[in-house]
Design a protein around this motif. Structure first.
Motif, short mmCIF file in Angstrom:
data_model
loop_
_atom_site.label_atom_id
_atom_site.label_comp_id
_atom_site.label_asym_id
_atom_site.label_seq_id
_atom_site.Cartn_x
_atom_site.Cartn_y
_atom_site.Cartn_z
N LEU A 77 14.03 13.91 -7.30
CA LEU A 77 14.19 13.65 -5.87
C LEU A 77 15.13 14.66 -5.23
N LEU A 78 16.21 14.99 -5.93
CA LEU A 78 17.19 15.92 -5.34
C LEU A 78 16.66 17.33 -5.26
N THR A 79 15.83 17.74 -6.21
CA THR A 79 15.32 19.12 -6.21
C THR A 79 13.98 19.26 -5.51
N GLY A 80 13.38 18.13 -5.15
CA GLY A 80 12.11 18.16 -4.43
C GLY A 80 10.92 18.37 -5.32
N ARG A 81 11.08 18.19 -6.62
CA ARG A 81 9.93 18.36 -7.50
C ARG A 81 9.01 17.14 -7.39
N LYS A 82 7.83 17.33 -7.89
CA LYS A 82 6.85 16.25 -7.88
C LYS A 82 7.33 15.15 -8.85
N LEU A 83 7.26 13.91 -8.37
CA LEU A 83 7.72 12.79 -9.18
C LEU A 83 6.71 12.48 -10.27
N SER A 84 7.20 12.24 -11.47
CA SER A 84 6.34 11.89 -12.61
C SER A 84 7.21 11.14 -13.64
N GLY A 85 6.64 10.84 -14.77
CA GLY A 85 7.40 10.14 -15.81
C GLY A 85 6.60 10.08 -17.09
N SER A 89 5.72 4.42 -18.07
CA SER A 89 6.79 4.33 -17.08
C SER A 89 6.19 4.16 -15.69
N ALA A 90 7.04 3.76 -14.76
CA ALA A 90 6.62 3.60 -13.36
C ALA A 90 7.84 3.88 -12.48
N TYR A 91 7.53 4.19 -11.20
CA TYR A 91 8.64 4.47 -10.29
C TYR A 91 8.26 4.02 -8.90
N GLN A 92 9.28 3.80 -8.10
CA GLN A 92 9.14 3.55 -6.67
C GLN A 92 10.28 4.23 -5.93
N VAL A 93 9.97 4.71 -4.76
CA VAL A 93 10.98 5.26 -3.86
C VAL A 93 10.92 4.43 -2.59
N LEU A 94 12.04 3.80 -2.25
CA LEU A 94 12.09 2.87 -1.13
C LEU A 94 13.10 3.31 -0.10
N THR A 95 12.84 2.83 1.11
CA THR A 95 13.88 2.97 2.14
C THR A 95 14.92 1.90 1.89
N ASP A 105 1.00 4.55 -9.68
CA ASP A 105 -0.16 3.67 -9.53
C ASP A 105 0.11 2.25 -10.03
N LEU A 106 0.92 2.12 -11.08
CA LEU A 106 1.14 0.80 -11.68
C LEU A 106 1.84 -0.16 -10.72
N VAL A 107 2.73 0.34 -9.90
CA VAL A 107 3.52 -0.53 -9.02
C VAL A 107 3.39 -0.10 -7.56
N ARG A 108 2.23 0.41 -7.15
CA ARG A 108 2.07 0.95 -5.80
C ARG A 108 2.19 -0.14 -4.74
N THR A 109 1.72 -1.31 -5.04
CA THR A 109 1.72 -2.38 -4.03
C THR A 109 2.70 -3.50 -4.35
N GLU A 110 3.38 -3.44 -5.47
CA GLU A 110 4.27 -4.53 -5.90
C GLU A 110 5.71 -4.20 -5.56
N HIS A 111 6.38 -5.11 -4.93
CA HIS A 111 7.78 -4.93 -4.60
C HIS A 111 8.63 -5.30 -5.83
N LEU A 112 9.30 -4.30 -6.36
CA LEU A 112 10.08 -4.54 -7.59
C LEU A 112 11.46 -5.11 -7.31
N LEU A 113 11.99 -4.89 -6.12
CA LEU A 113 13.34 -5.36 -5.78
C LEU A 113 13.26 -6.45 -4.73
N ASN A 114 14.12 -7.44 -4.88
CA ASN A 114 14.22 -8.47 -3.86
C ASN A 114 15.32 -8.11 -2.88
N ALA A 161 11.27 2.49 -13.91
CA ALA A 161 10.90 1.34 -14.75
C ALA A 161 10.15 1.81 -15.97
N VAL A 162 10.39 1.12 -17.09
CA VAL A 162 9.66 1.40 -18.33
C VAL A 162 9.06 0.08 -18.82
#
Length: 467
Positions: A77-85, A89-95, A105-114, A161-162
């Motif tokens: 995120l800091l270097t602007g590279r394409k996100l992968s893992g 694994s899975a990732y989300q970037v939230l406001t 793709d695994l968590v594209r529509t699921e909210h992981l944080l409350n 997430a793993v």
């Protein structure tokens, strides 16, 4: 007045009831249950320790992978590279408000944080938690880590997430294996405990069956005790055999006592009946009636003496504790012997006493008549002079009564202190055959010993009493 609180019925009655049921169970079953419960606790503790150690190792590895992936996601995120893992694994970037900006793709529509997680991360904290439980068979259970990342133009929340599927599957397999191992071990331990308990208690059951045969009147019963062992059961068997021997001896003494007592009582009672029948058969002169009454009085006195002797022996046998008290030895001997001096003088016999000064600690209520019985026996069943010696030294009272005459018959000596034992020569003389038995009982109750023997001058009876 405030009413007293009564304990609940279950509290007061439940425990005694459970204990009562427990104590009513057979010993073997109680031992097996105790082994099973103990082994269950031990195995549960061991299984819990193994599970905790394996879970800790798997979690450490999973946390290390998650930390590495979270660091890589932040760097991307800091270097602007394409996100992968990596795979799994899975990732989300939230406001900061929780809107998904970018996700795998695994968590594209699921909210992981409350909401609480979002507020904590927005405040600068790092959140780590699991999604899905161990019992869940969903392969997409996750462990995530969320952190705040300040980019040049905005602030976002990066969630790495793993998957926990392999970790959860390994723990479920471990639980299954532990359950199988515990069950098999518990069954084996219970079986071994049962066989051990049976092996330990079978000799006791054999002892019980053999001892039960005593109720059928079987004599000479002895328990089968191996001679090449020295364990608790073997010692129990020897103790029970000794007890059986004592019971048989006591039973034999009781039968002999009843036979002798019935014989001794039958004779004066028969004589009494004969005297009364003769007196009632036809009118008698006053002189004959007087003689009959004298004879009856003599037999009644004989019955009284016999009864008193039996009661004294019974009372002495039931005495739990003697009333010992210190007394001057010459005074004790004099008070016991003086009543017989007149009888000795009437028979022109010398009754001499040789007593050493000293004090003895005895029960005078029993020792006094015991000494008197010895002197009375000597007067009744011997001829010649009588000599009494007594000393008190080394904590023992040693007393000997000797008399001149032929002494005891040789076949009488082994049974001289038995109840109703009388030498053939004394069968026709007064006496019940309980005098020496009473003396022996008194001496035994004091923890001492009595001995009858023949000397060159005649018969002698010796007492040795701790005092």
């Amino acid at each position: 007045m405030t009413p007293t609180a009564q304990p609940a019925a279950g509290t007061t009655l439940g425990r005694p009831r459970v204990l009562g049921r427990w104590h009513r169970l057979p010993i073997v079953l109680r031992l097996v249950l105790a082994v099973a419960v103990t082994m269950s606790l031990v195995l549960s503790g061991a299984a819990g320790l193994v599970y905790w150690r394996v879970e800790q190792a798997l979690d450490e590895q999973l946390d290390a992978d998650l930390a590495a992936y979270s660091h890589d996601l932040r760097s991307d995120l800091l270097t602007g590279r394409k996100l992968s893992g990596p795979d799994g694994s899975a990732y989300q970037v939230l406001t900061p408000q929780g809107k998904i900006i970018e996700a795998s793709d695994l968590v594209r529509t699921e909210h992981l944080l409350n909401g609480a997680d979002l507020r904590s991360v927005a405040a600068g904290a790092s959140v780590r938690r699991d999604i899905g439980g161990l019992a869940s068979l969903d392969p997409h259970t996750l462990r995530l880590r969320a952190q705040r990342v300040k980019l040049p133009d905005r602030t976002v929340i990066a969630v790495a997430a793993v998957r926990r599927g392999h970790r959860d599957e390994a723990l479920r397999e471990l639980l299954a294996q532990l359950a199988i191992a515990m069950s098999l071990t518990l069954v084996a331990a219970s079986y071994v405990g049962y066989r051990t308990a049976r092996a330990a208690l079978d000799p006791v059951e054999r002892y019980r069956r053999r001892a039960a045969s005593l109720a059928d009147g079987t004599s000479g019963v002895r328990l089968p005790v191996p001679e090449d062992r020295d364990d608790e059961l073997t010692r129990l068997g020897h103790t029970l055999n000794e007890m059986l021997e004592r019971l048989e001896a006591a039973s034999e003494r009781e039968r002999r006592f009843l036979a002798d007592a019935s014989h001794e009582l039958r004779t004066p009672l028969s004589l009494l009946r004969a005297e009364v029948d003769v007196a009632l058969h036809r009118p008698r002169p006053a002189a004959e009636l007087t003689d009959t009454l004298r004879s009856v009085d003599s037999e009644v006195q004989r019955l009284i003496d016999l009864t008193n002797a039996l009661l004294d022996l019974e009372q002495l046998g039931g005495t739990d504790q003697l009333a010992r008290s210190p007394i001057d030895l010459p005074e004790l001997i004099a008070s016991a012997i003086d009543p017989y001096r007149a009888a000795a003088r009437r028979e022109h016999r010398n009754l001499s006493v040789d007593v050493a000064p000293g004090t003895v600690n005895v029960d005078t209520n029993w020792i006094h008549p015991a000494i008197g019985n010895l002197v009375d026996n000597a007067l009744r069943h011997s001829q010649g002079d009588i000599h009494v010696t007594a000393t008190a030294d080394d904590g023992h009272l040693r007393l000997t009564v000797t008399n001149e005459g032929p002494g005891f018959p040789s076949d009488f000596l082994p049974k001289a202190f038995d109840r109703f034992a009388r030498a053939e020569a004394s069968r026709t003389s007064p006496g019940s055959g309980l005098g020496l038995a009473f003396v022996a009982a008194v001496v035994t109750s004091h923890g001492g010993t009595a001995r009858a023997e023949n000397t060159t001058q005649g018969a002698a009876v010796s007492l040795d009493i701790p005092c």
